[in-house]
Design an enzyme around this catalytic site. Structure first.
Site, PDB file in Angstrom:
ATOM      1  N   ASP A  86      47.709  44.346  42.863  1.00  0.00           N
ATOM      2  CA  ASP A  86      48.427  43.162  43.349  1.00  0.00           C
ATOM      3  C   ASP A  86      49.096  43.463  44.680  1.00  0.00           C
ATOM      4  OD1 ASP A  86      47.840  42.027  40.914  1.00  0.00           O
ATOM      5  OD2 ASP A  86      49.804  42.499  40.041  1.00  0.00           O
TER       6      ASP A  86
HETATM    7  N1  URA Z   1      48.356  45.481  36.571  1.00  0.00           N
HETATM    8  C1  URA Z   1      49.121  44.622  37.272  1.00  0.00           C
HETATM    9  O1  URA Z   1      49.852  43.823  36.702  1.00  0.00           O
HETATM   10  N2  URA Z   1      49.068  44.692  38.595  1.00  0.00           N
HETATM   11  C2  URA Z   1      48.284  45.571  39.287  1.00  0.00           C
HETATM   12  O2  URA Z   1      48.282  45.573  40.509  1.00  0.00           O
HETATM   13  C3  URA Z   1      47.520  46.451  38.526  1.00  0.00           C
HETATM   14  C4  URA Z   1      47.554  46.383  37.172  1.00  0.00           C
END
Ligand code: URA
Length: 227
Positions: free
Chosen positions: A101
């Site tokens: 993310d």
């Molecule tokens: N899980 C999440 O919530 N975000 C990420 O970036 C990776 C795994």
């Protein structure tokens, strides 16, 4: 590396693997001076010639980055967002393996090896990834987490490593979007900071935030051994 000729041709960008098989059947491919057959194996040193021209080996590049927050893990971004590719200035066309993310930091593998990328992200290979999550309040639901949490109707399997107050270290092998945040959300916790520290055997280590480096030989061997 030993490989079937059609795969080697596909990797050199001649055509898709299936199309390469047709080209071989048409007798247009020579290996070390002999007409090749579909399924023949080629070694690193072999000279493969298609329609009279040697195929060029595309150099594989493997890098890892400590992704900072605020960057997206796409190759190009049309909405004015910064992408991780702006942090890695190489002339080869590379892409990130899997996603993190925008507000997640940590280990990201960036390569031009599509085959490795597919294998590392394919659920059947069950590559465990380690995350450190900082929560909005002390974590008290270790037992529930260990049993697995249903997210979107599917159980997310979790290996809980450590809990220290608001900080939890866990491993998961799936790559669903926002999966770690959703897991904690299901238990009533907000994730205030999330960092990935490991993908299979590959560890983030002390790589400074926002920087990248090439993978070391032993790291690559470790990854290929896993898939
Ligand atoms: N899980 C999440 O919530 N975000 C990420 O970036 C990776 C795994």
């Amino acid at each position: 590396m030993i490989m079937r000729i059609q795969k080697k041709m596909a990797e050199a960008g001649i055509a898709s693997r299936r199309k390469c098989e047709e080209i071989i059947k048409q007798g247009r491919v020579m290996v070390n001076g002999k007409v090749a057959k579909v399924g023949d194996i080629a070694y690193e040193k072999d000279r493969i010639i298609v329609d009279g021209k040697p195929i060029e080996k595309k150099k594989k590049t493997y890098t890892m980055m400590n992704k900072p927050i605020g960057f997206v893990t796409t190759v190009s971004e049309g909405h004015g967002m910064r992408t991780v590719m702006q942090l890695i200035k190489l002339k080869e066309r590379l892409f990130p393996v899997g996603r993190l993310d925008k507000n997640t930091e940590g280990l990201l593998l960036i390569t031009n090896d599509g085959e490795l990328a597919n294998k590392l992200t394919h659920p059947s290979h069950k590559i465990w990834k380690k995350y450190e999550a900082w929560l909005s309040r002390p974590f008290k639901d270790a037992e529930k987490l260990k049993k697995g949490i249903i997210v979107g109707g599917i159980k997310a399997n979790i290996k809980l490593k450590t809990v220290q107050g608001r900080t939890v270290i866990l491993e998961i092998h799936e790559g669903r979007k926002h999966i770690v945040r959703k897991i904690f959300g299901k238990l009533g916790y907000n994730v205030t900071k999330l960092r990935r520290t490991q993908i299979g055997p590959l560890k983030l280590g002390k790589l400074a935030k926002g920087t990248w480096r090439y993978l070391k030989e032993y790291e690559l061997r470790g990854l290929f051994h896993k898939i």
